[in-house]
Design an enzyme around this catalytic site. Structure first.
Site, PDB file in Angstrom:
ATOM      1  N   LYS A   1      -7.926  96.715 -39.381  1.00 19.98           N
ATOM      2  CA  LYS A   1      -7.191  98.520 -39.704  1.00 19.98           C
ATOM      3  C   LYS A   1      -7.989  98.813 -40.353  1.00 19.98           C
ATOM      4  O   LYS A   1      -8.387 100.005 -39.514  1.00 19.98           O
ATOM      5  CB  LYS A   1      -5.728  97.865 -39.944  1.00 19.98           C
ATOM      6  CG  LYS A   1      -4.280  97.544 -38.993  1.00 19.98           C
ATOM      7  CD  LYS A   1      -3.374  98.396 -39.870  1.00 19.98           C
ATOM      8  CE  LYS A   1      -2.058  97.073 -38.589  1.00 19.98           C
ATOM      9  NZ  LYS A   1      -0.794  98.085 -38.897  1.00 19.98           N
TER      10      LYS A   1
ATOM     11  N   LYS B   1       1.373  96.499 -30.158  1.00 22.71           N
ATOM     12  CA  LYS B   1       1.654  98.462 -28.786  1.00 22.71           C
ATOM     13  C   LYS B   1      -0.312  99.285 -29.525  1.00 22.71           C
ATOM     14  O   LYS B   1      -0.282  99.552 -28.631  1.00 22.71           O
ATOM     15  CB  LYS B   1       1.896  98.860 -30.545  1.00 22.71           C
ATOM     16  CG  LYS B   1       3.561  98.636 -30.124  1.00 22.71           C
ATOM     17  CD  LYS B   1       4.492  99.299 -31.400  1.00 22.71           C
ATOM     18  CE  LYS B   1       4.585  98.042 -31.769  1.00 22.71           C
ATOM     19  NZ  LYS B   1       5.798  97.978 -32.743  1.00 22.71           N
TER      20      LYS B   1
ATOM     21  N   LYS C   1      -3.808  89.257 -29.011  1.00 17.34           N
ATOM     22  CA  LYS C   1      -2.300  89.469 -29.175  1.00 17.34           C
ATOM     23  C   LYS C   1      -1.568  90.343 -28.556  1.00 17.34           C
ATOM     24  O   LYS C   1      -2.677  91.788 -28.427  1.00 17.34           O
ATOM     25  CB  LYS C   1      -1.864  89.082 -30.847  1.00 17.34           C
ATOM     26  CG  LYS C   1      -1.876  90.306 -31.408  1.00 17.34           C
ATOM     27  CD  LYS C   1      -0.901  90.411 -32.486  1.00 17.34           C
ATOM     28  CE  LYS C   1      -0.512  91.301 -33.525  1.00 17.34           C
ATOM     29  NZ  LYS C   1       0.227  91.878 -33.481  1.00 17.34           N
TER      30      LYS C   1
HETATM   31  N1  AQP Z   1       2.048  88.970 -30.300  1.00 19.99           N
HETATM   32  C1  AQP Z   1       3.096  88.626 -30.388  1.00 19.99           C
HETATM   33  N2  AQP Z   1       3.731  87.975 -31.185  1.00 19.99           N
HETATM   34  C2  AQP Z   1       4.340  87.566 -31.279  1.00 19.99           C
HETATM   35  N3  AQP Z   1       5.266  88.210 -32.513  1.00 19.99           N
HETATM   36  C3  AQP Z   1       4.349  89.311 -32.160  1.00 19.99           C
HETATM   37  N4  AQP Z   1       4.782  90.498 -33.653  1.00 19.99           N
HETATM   38  C4  AQP Z   1       3.772  91.446 -32.994  1.00 19.99           C
HETATM   39  N5  AQP Z   1       3.249  90.965 -32.026  1.00 19.99           N
HETATM   40  C5  AQP Z   1       4.064  89.935 -31.745  1.00 19.99           C
HETATM   41  C6  AQP Z   1       6.007  90.040 -34.651  1.00 19.99           C
HETATM   42  O1  AQP Z   1       6.666  91.707 -34.730  1.00 19.99           O
HETATM   43  C7  AQP Z   1       7.398  92.355 -35.505  1.00 19.99           C
HETATM   44  C8  AQP Z   1       7.120  93.414 -35.735  1.00 19.99           C
HETATM   45  O2  AQP Z   1       6.358  93.657 -35.311  1.00 19.99           O
HETATM   46  P1  AQP Z   1       5.380  95.050 -36.350  1.00 19.99           P
HETATM   47  O3  AQP Z   1       6.017  95.948 -34.509  1.00 19.99           O
HETATM   48  O4  AQP Z   1       5.827  95.320 -37.190  1.00 19.99           O
HETATM   49  O5  AQP Z   1       3.662  94.496 -36.001  1.00 19.99           O
HETATM   50  P2  AQP Z   1       2.589  94.347 -35.800  1.00 19.99           P
HETATM   51  O6  AQP Z   1       1.713  93.273 -35.447  1.00 19.99           O
HETATM   52  O7  AQP Z   1       2.293  95.526 -35.673  1.00 19.99           O
HETATM   53  O8  AQP Z   1       2.865  95.000 -34.162  1.00 19.99           O
HETATM   54  P3  AQP Z   1       1.475  95.487 -33.093  1.00 19.99           P
HETATM   55  O9  AQP Z   1       2.534  95.821 -31.768  1.00 19.99           O
HETATM   56  O10 AQP Z   1       0.961  95.507 -33.166  1.00 19.99           O
HETATM   57  O11 AQP Z   1       1.940  96.594 -33.668  1.00 19.99           O
HETATM   58  P4  AQP Z   1       0.816  98.035 -33.892  1.00 19.99           P
HETATM   59  O12 AQP Z   1      -0.755  97.975 -32.481  1.00 19.99           O
HETATM   60  O13 AQP Z   1       0.780  98.993 -33.522  1.00 19.99           O
HETATM   61  O14 AQP Z   1       0.154  97.494 -35.025  1.00 19.99           O
HETATM   62  C9  AQP Z   1       6.686  90.924 -36.724  1.00 19.99           C
HETATM   63  O15 AQP Z   1       7.316  89.486 -37.026  1.00 19.99           O
HETATM   64  C10 AQP Z   1       5.190  90.656 -35.385  1.00 19.99           C
HETATM   65  O16 AQP Z   1       5.017  89.464 -36.165  1.00 19.99           O
END
Ligand code: AQP
Length: 328
Positions: free
Chosen positions: A114, A197, A194
């Protein structure tokens, strides 16, 4: 009566939830509600550690509440709340800041990724993110945390924070176990990273079916399969990894035979996946629409959730403060 074990998990209000979030975490949360005392939090304080639009944040939090309730989080069976409505999280975060060596924070993978993306805005909040996450978990003395694989490092960090606190002030916090969902790491539609969003490679859980199909149609498959008449290798196909999440075993066997025997094309294979995915997402989309018409139910769930969470959080915080010599 034996006391039910407790779990805590969080989701960022950074846009609609995607099928990575769903199969990696939310689906597991829905199952766990039956056997555990569950706390689920929408982590708005984590969302502000990177550049964000303050005018949009309230809608994002609201969408996260609607999405997760539609996906199956039932406020009658779990405690669902917004992180900033329980200020005890940030107070415990400060206490934990004071027992955590600085050097460990810069080594966290998520911080490195990040901060690379946020070069102009690497805040102290982004660096301290894992400590706030540790506070989110430890303040409920959670026994376990159901997450996707990407969060495993942060969970190990949380256990380390608990060990350090316990070592200095006496055994107080349990070391929470990591519970990985069956979609441990759902890959994005690009097949390279992975699903996320912020990468724009996702399929939204409540996205319109037409829009999902338009994304799926050109999505990467086994790149070595150039023509329909070439045999494919399901293990090298991202769409096949999605099939494993929604397609029944019998149909999976047909897909494998059809692909390796060059009897079905990639588009046919995607259609089968699409239809099976819709069987999971259609009811969620319908529940989402119903919740939109009943906003008071959602507001009440969040109010009651914060009330219940605060009662537990206050008690844990006071205990930690006493041990640290901050309360008489
Ligand atoms: N691709 C994934 N596969 C499996 N599990 C996933 N999680 C996120 N992406 C995957 C799990 O979803 C839960 C909540 O996610 P979050 O919104 O807190 O996490 P994140 O990793 O920040 O999601 P994003 O989509 O990757 O958000 P951005 O792009 O905004 O940073 C967690 O338990 C996570 O493990």
């Amino acid at each position: 009566m034996s006391k039910r074990k407790r779990i805590l998990s969080g989701i960022q209000p950074s846009g609609t939830i995607h099928i990575g979030n769903y199969f990696g975490a939310v689906e597991n949360w829905v199952h766990l509600m039956k056997d555990y005392d569950c706390f689920f939090t929408i982590v708005d304080l984590h969302a502000i550690t990177v550049t964000y639009d303050q005018a949009l944040l309230p809608k994002r939090v609201w969408d996260a509440a609607l999405d997760n309730m539609a996906a199956g989080l039932d406020p009658d069976k779990c405690t669902i709340f917004v992180q900033s409505h329980v200020p005890e999280h940030t107070e415990l975060c400060w206490l934990l800041n004071c027992v955590t060596p600085l050097g460990e924070l810069g080594r966290m993978t998520q911080f490195k990724e990040k901060s690379e993306r946020e070069r102009e805005n690497v805040t102290a909040g982004l660096l301290n993110y894992p400590i706030l996450q540790a506070a989110d978990i430890l303040i409920y003395k959670a026994d376990a945390v159901p997450v996707g694989e990407d969060q495993a490092q942060h969970l190990e960090f949380t256990r380390e924070v608990a060990r350090r606190f316990n070592g200095r002030f006496g055994g107080y916090f349990p070391e929470p176990a990591t519970l990985i969902g069956r979609g441990a790491r759902v890959m994005g539609l690009d097949g390279d990273s992975k699903m996320s969003k912020s990468m724009g490679n996702h399929i939204g859980v409540v996205e319109a079916p037409d829009s999902i199909w338009e994304k799926l149609r050109p999505a990467k498959t086994d790149e070595a399969r150039k023509r329909r008449t070439d045999p494919g290798d399901p293990d090298r196909c991202n769409i096949f990894s999605y099939h494993k999440l929604v397609t029944p075993d019998g149909e999976i066997k047909e897909i494998v035979a059809g692909c390796t025997g060059a009897k079905i094309g990639c588009l046919d294979c995607k259609k089968v996946f699409f239809n099976n995915l819709m069987k999971v997402l259609d009811p969620i989309r319908e529940r989402r629409q119903a919740l939109e018409k009943d906003p008071e139910r959602v507001r009440e769930a969040l109010r009651e959730g914060a009330r219940k969470a605060r009662a537990v959080a206050r008690e844990t915080l006071d205990g930690a403060k006493k041990l640290m010599g901050l309360l008489g």
